[in-house]
Write an enzyme that holds these catalytic residues in place. Structure first.
Site, PDB file in Angstrom:
ATOM      1  CG  ASP A 286      -8.213   0.403   3.546  1.00  0.00           C
ATOM      2  OD1 ASP A 286      -8.997  -0.350   2.951  1.00  0.00           O
ATOM      3  OD2 ASP A 286      -6.977   0.269   3.503  1.00  0.00           O
TER       4      ASP A 286
ATOM      5  CE  LYS B 159      -4.127  -2.062   2.001  1.00  0.00           C
ATOM      6  NZ  LYS B 159      -5.215  -1.971   2.988  1.00  0.00           N
TER       7      LYS B 159
END
Ligand code: ATR
Length: 290
Positions: A104, A67
């Protein structure tokens, strides 16, 4: 032309993203595909991503451990990616530029709101357990929804201090303070929500050693872990009669904006629905392969 997207990471065998996106592709009868692509450590992450872009993919979802690398690779960074320094979504523009975003935190907030209603303007504070990447996302998601008071507790306290310092530098609104897990009894007393962002309680890992009995009876407990769906923390909260929110809600809600971005032509700009039927599909998958 078939619209292509994928999830990339290492390992990705257990990613539920293909199940989620595959369900929506079928439901909305979209000419699209969504694959699982493993990038082992010896393979160059950047070269692989550029290869997918050049092969005509619309974009990719990014999972562990890439990420941060995805964020660094991007030419344009969305606000949520910038706040967390990590991206779970890369979109390939027609001009070849790569856009990074992070869904997220907003996915977590949407999942919480589904069960608890609007998050802003409440008395008391939210306790975030953990100070890693997942906690960074949770902090950004909550503060964007107007949650004013947040306590971050981490096993190693200095890491929580670093997160609070980062929030201060980013001028996140609200009051964010740090502590260690030893501060739990004091923090629990006035908490209306606790979110576990640590990997404790995940299949094969020990459970968090905190007593949910110290929370007020009106408090809710959320775990972003979804394997198992009922973590020891959630089971203890249920036994006490507390409201619980499991990790599948976040998983579904973080995926919806990615799907919208990858397959927007077929969706007429709409976001796919997060429904009990989709949850049941994921639970079935976890039961069989989790
Ligand atoms: P992620 O990006 O998924 O958040 P991470 O950066 O490795 O992953 O962070 C994992 C988090 O889980 C950390 O807050 C870690 O605590 P430390 O910083 O003290 O290591 C926390 N964690 C992992 N296992 C834990 C356990 N058994 N008990 C308490 N906290 C744990």
């Amino acid at each position: 032309m078939t619209a292509k997207a994928a999830v990339i990471g290492w390992p990705v065998d257990h990613s539920l993203s293909p199940v989620l996106h595959g369900y929506w592709l079928k439901k909305y009868a979209i000419d699209g595909s969504y694959e699982r692509i493993a990038i082992p450590p010896q393979q160059d992450f950047g070269v692989t991503v550029l290869g997918l872009r050049d092969a005509g993919y619309r974009g990719v979802n990014v999972t562990v451990p890439y990420k941060e690398a995805a964020f660094r690779l991007a030419d344009v960074k969305g606000q949520n990616a910038a706040l967390t320094g990590a991206a779970n979504l890369l979109l390939f523009g027609k001009d070849g530029r790569i856009l990074a975003d992070n869904t997220d935190g907003t996915g977590l907030a949407a999942s919480l709101e589904e069960k608890l209603g609007p998050l802003g303007g409440r008395d008391g504070h939210v306790v975030i357990l953990g100070a890693g990447g997942a906690a960074r996302g949770a902090l950004a998601g909550l503060s964007q929804r107007g949650v004013a008071r947040i306590i971050i507790l981490n096993r190693h306290g200095p890491r929580a201090d670093q997160l609070v310092e980062q929030a201060r530098r980013q001028r996140l609104p609200g009051n964010v303070v740090a502590g260690s897990l030893e501060d739990w009894p004091g923090a629990a007393r006035a908490a209306w929500l606790v979110i576990n962002t640590t990997s404790a309680g995940m299949k094969g890992n020990p459970a968090l050693a905190i007593d949910v009995g110290l929370l007020p009876p009106s408090a809710a407990v959320c775990d972003i872990v979804y394997n198992p769906l009922e973590t020891p923390l959630l089971a203890a909260a249920k036994t006490r009669g507390l409201e619980t929110i499991d990790g599948l809600g976040m998983l579904m809600h973080q995926a919806a904006p990615s799907f919208q971005a990858f397959f927007h032509a077929g969706m007429g700009g709409r976001r796919p629905d997060v429904t009990p039927e989709l949850r049941a599909v994921l639970q079935e998958e976890l039961a069989q392969h989790g």
